[in-house]
Motif scaffolding. Structure first.
Motif, mmCIF file in Angstrom:
data_model
loop_
_atom_site.group_PDB
_atom_site.id
_atom_site.type_symbol
_atom_site.label_atom_id
_atom_site.label_comp_id
_atom_site.label_asym_id
_atom_site.label_seq_id
_atom_site.Cartn_x
_atom_site.Cartn_y
_atom_site.Cartn_z
ATOM 1 N N GLU A 149 0.815 -1.215 0.000
ATOM 2 C CA GLU A 149 0.000 0.000 0.000
ATOM 3 C C GLU A 149 0.852 1.270 0.000
ATOM 4 O O GLU A 149 0.334 2.356 -0.256
ATOM 5 C CB GLU A 149 -0.930 0.009 1.219
ATOM 6 N N SER A 150 2.124 1.124 0.306
ATOM 7 C CA SER A 150 3.053 2.249 0.264
ATOM 8 C C SER A 150 4.464 1.688 0.216
ATOM 9 O O SER A 150 4.676 0.475 0.345
ATOM 10 C CB SER A 150 2.897 3.136 1.503
ATOM 11 N N ALA A 151 5.431 2.575 0.039
ATOM 12 C CA ALA A 151 6.828 2.148 0.041
ATOM 13 C C ALA A 151 7.309 1.751 1.427
ATOM 14 O O ALA A 151 8.418 1.233 1.576
ATOM 15 C CB ALA A 151 7.711 3.258 -0.518
ATOM 16 N N HIS A 152 6.478 1.979 2.450
ATOM 17 C CA HIS A 152 6.848 1.642 3.824
ATOM 18 C C HIS A 152 5.884 0.644 4.433
ATOM 19 O O HIS A 152 5.803 0.497 5.658
ATOM 20 C CB HIS A 152 6.877 2.917 4.667
ATOM 21 N N ASP A 153 5.132 -0.063 3.593
ATOM 22 C CA ASP A 153 4.154 -1.041 4.052
ATOM 23 C C ASP A 153 4.838 -2.117 4.899
ATOM 24 O O ASP A 153 5.902 -2.632 4.542
ATOM 25 C CB ASP A 153 3.473 -1.682 2.844
ATOM 26 N N GLY B 225 5.164 -8.555 -10.444
ATOM 27 C CA GLY B 225 4.182 -9.530 -10.881
ATOM 28 C C GLY B 225 2.784 -8.948 -10.852
ATOM 29 O O GLY B 225 2.573 -7.818 -10.397
ATOM 30 N N ASN B 226 1.815 -9.708 -11.313
ATOM 31 C CA ASN B 226 0.440 -9.204 -11.376
ATOM 32 C C ASN B 226 -0.131 -8.905 -9.996
ATOM 33 O O ASN B 226 -0.903 -7.956 -9.826
ATOM 34 C CB ASN B 226 -0.463 -10.181 -12.125
ATOM 35 N N HIS B 227 0.254 -9.671 -8.970
ATOM 36 C CA HIS B 227 -0.239 -9.383 -7.624
ATOM 37 C C HIS B 227 0.398 -8.125 -7.041
ATOM 38 O O HIS B 227 -0.209 -7.464 -6.192
ATOM 39 C CB HIS B 227 -0.006 -10.580 -6.695
ATOM 40 N N ASP B 228 1.578 -7.790 -7.493
ATOM 41 C CA ASP B 228 2.232 -6.564 -7.021
ATOM 42 C C ASP B 228 1.545 -5.322 -7.578
ATOM 43 O O ASP B 228 1.723 -4.227 -7.042
ATOM 44 C CB ASP B 228 3.707 -6.560 -7.439
ATOM 45 N N CYS B 229 0.785 -5.506 -8.645
ATOM 46 C CA CYS B 229 0.154 -4.383 -9.342
ATOM 47 C C CYS B 229 -1.364 -4.557 -9.399
ATOM 48 O O CYS B 229 -2.003 -4.244 -10.407
ATOM 49 C CB CYS B 229 0.723 -4.257 -10.753
ATOM 50 N N ASP C 152 5.500 1.123 -8.556
ATOM 51 C CA ASP C 152 6.487 2.137 -8.183
ATOM 52 C C ASP C 152 6.789 2.107 -6.691
ATOM 53 O O ASP C 152 7.851 2.568 -6.262
ATOM 54 C CB ASP C 152 5.996 3.520 -8.594
ATOM 55 N N ARG C 153 5.871 1.585 -5.900
ATOM 56 C CA ARG C 153 6.121 1.469 -4.462
ATOM 57 C C ARG C 153 7.241 0.469 -4.180
ATOM 58 O O ARG C 153 8.008 0.645 -3.233
ATOM 59 C CB ARG C 153 4.833 1.046 -3.753
#
Length: 412
Positions: free
Chosen positions: A135-139, A162-166, A181-182
């Motif tokens: 949900e963020s770069a600090h999740d 991967g598709n789950h990352d996006c 991008d996170r």
């Protein structure tokens, strides 16, 4: 990820040859699907994403990283030379990011091999953070689903999306590529996670006395791709990420130029979605039984692999299917070998769905692979893992002694 329809048979090697499709050229078979409309349930689901995509973060551009150019001393460094056995040993995992026992067991088994094999680098082939990506770069999920399970595997990890990352509104849909991008941003704070851009390359030097020009040329170069925008389960709503939009045009131009310019003896392409696959998701161009449309079938990723990668790279390493497969190179691949390694946390259904030629495959086990690259040969060791005991068993070894293509500027 749930399957909406059963897969349909992919082309056999003989059918592929008769279809007139040639690596490096345009598809010439009877079913040119590039302009076919996508009329299926996933199209309707894609409409739910419209107007709800998250605001895009700055997009990462492709770039090349060489081991000697490391800037952040606090990060685990890329290997600067082959190990004591004269090779780079690389841990290969995929579809790992659940934070569950399977992931911990595979990581523990791999960690036990690290010293004996001289492993100095690792690869994560996408679906790094189930089910929706961070949900963020600090999740906190980066800690729960990557850092903690991989404690002790203290090497840089070349990561791909991967598709789950996006995910968009639908888990695993790949409907919001901007979320990737996170993960690029997270690389600036993690010692292990290596992702300087959404797509990038990393070259490892041969070392003194090896390779061309007294060892100054790279022994191996990795080319990490972002395959999700042309393999999503829903239509892309952001024009930037359309199958023929600026992002994919830029990525293709970068990949063509990078492969052509590479002077590495061995070239390895990393992408979450496979070109060929005997598992239930099927091969690019007919993913999950779909053969029309610009996205779900993966038709444009098939074109990218066939027109840019096949015959230029020695390996395509992919995840997506939760199986372990070392497929055979063929005329269809221009000599490039497809490897599927997506069983680092989840497993397949125990059976082959297609009959593409394979050196070895396992559809029901957890596991990982170790890629060993030397001046003499490229070796792939496939390990299955017993989750209960957290132990690995060497199940298969494949060796290749001749690169597919000579490095740039070197006579073949």
């Amino acid at each position: 990820m749930c399957e909406l329809i059963p897969p349909q048979a992919d082309m056999t090697e003989d059918r592929w040859l008769r279809s007139g499709t040639v690596p490096g050229g345009e598809p010439t078979g009877p079913a040119d699907t590039r302009s076919a409309p996508l009329l299926n349930r996933r199209t309707l689901l894609g409409g739910a994403v419209a107007g709800a995509a998250l605001a895009a973060l700055p997009y990462g551009a492709g770039g090349t990283a060489v081991a000697r150019d490391r800037a952040a001393a606090e990060k685990y460094p890329l290997p600067a030379a082959p190990n004591a056995d004269g090779e780079f040993a690389v841990l290969v995992t995929g579809d790992a990011g659940t934070g569950e026992e399977g992931q911990y067991a595979v990581a523990a088994a791999a960690r036990d091999l690290m010293r004996a094999e001289g492993i100095g680098l690792a690869v994560g082939l996408g679906d790094n953070i189930y089910e929706n990506g961070p949900e963020s770069a600090h999740d906190a999920e980066f800690q729960d689903k990557f850092e903690q399970p991989n404690t002790g595997i203290d090497v840089p990890w070349l990561m791909v999306l991967g598709n789950h990352d996006c995910s968009g509104l639908i888990p695993g849909s790949g409907g919001d590529p901007s979320r990737g991008d996170r993960e690029v941003a997270y690389a600036t704070t993690s010692k292990r996670w290596y992702m300087p851009a959404r797509y990038y390359s990393v070259a490892l030097p041969a070392g003194s006395g090896q390779g061309g020009a007294g060892g100054r040329e790279p022994l191996v170069e990795f080319f990490a791709l972002d395959t999700t925008p042309v393999s999503s389960y829903v239509v892309q709503t952001d024009p930037y990420f359309h199958w023929d939009g600026p992002y994919m045009r830029e990525q293709r131009a970068w990949l063509e130029g990078a492969l052509k310019a590479s002077r590495a003896q061995w070239k390895v392409v990393l992408g979450h979605h496979p070109y060929l696959n005997n598992g239930k998701h099927g091969s690019a161009g007919s993913y999950d039984g779909f053969t029309v449309g610009h996205y779900t079938s993966g038709i444009h990723l098939k074109e990218l692999y066939e027109q840019v990668v096949c015959g230029r790279a020695d390996l395509i390493l992919s995840g997506h299917d939760h199986t372990l497969q070392i497929l055979e190179p063929s005329a269809r691949t221009g000599g490039t070998r497809q490897v599927v390694c997506g069983a680092a946390s989840k497993t397949g259904d125990g059976k082959a769905h297609f009959g593409l030629p394979a050196a070895w495959q396992d559809f029901g086990s957890h596991g990982f692979m170790v890629l060993k690259v030397s001046a003499k040969e490229l070796t792939i060791d496939a390990y299955t893992v017993d989750v209960a005991t957290r132990t690995a068993r060497l199940a298969h070894r494949t060796r290749t002694g001749t690169p597919v293509a000579a490095p740039a500027g070197v006579p073949g």
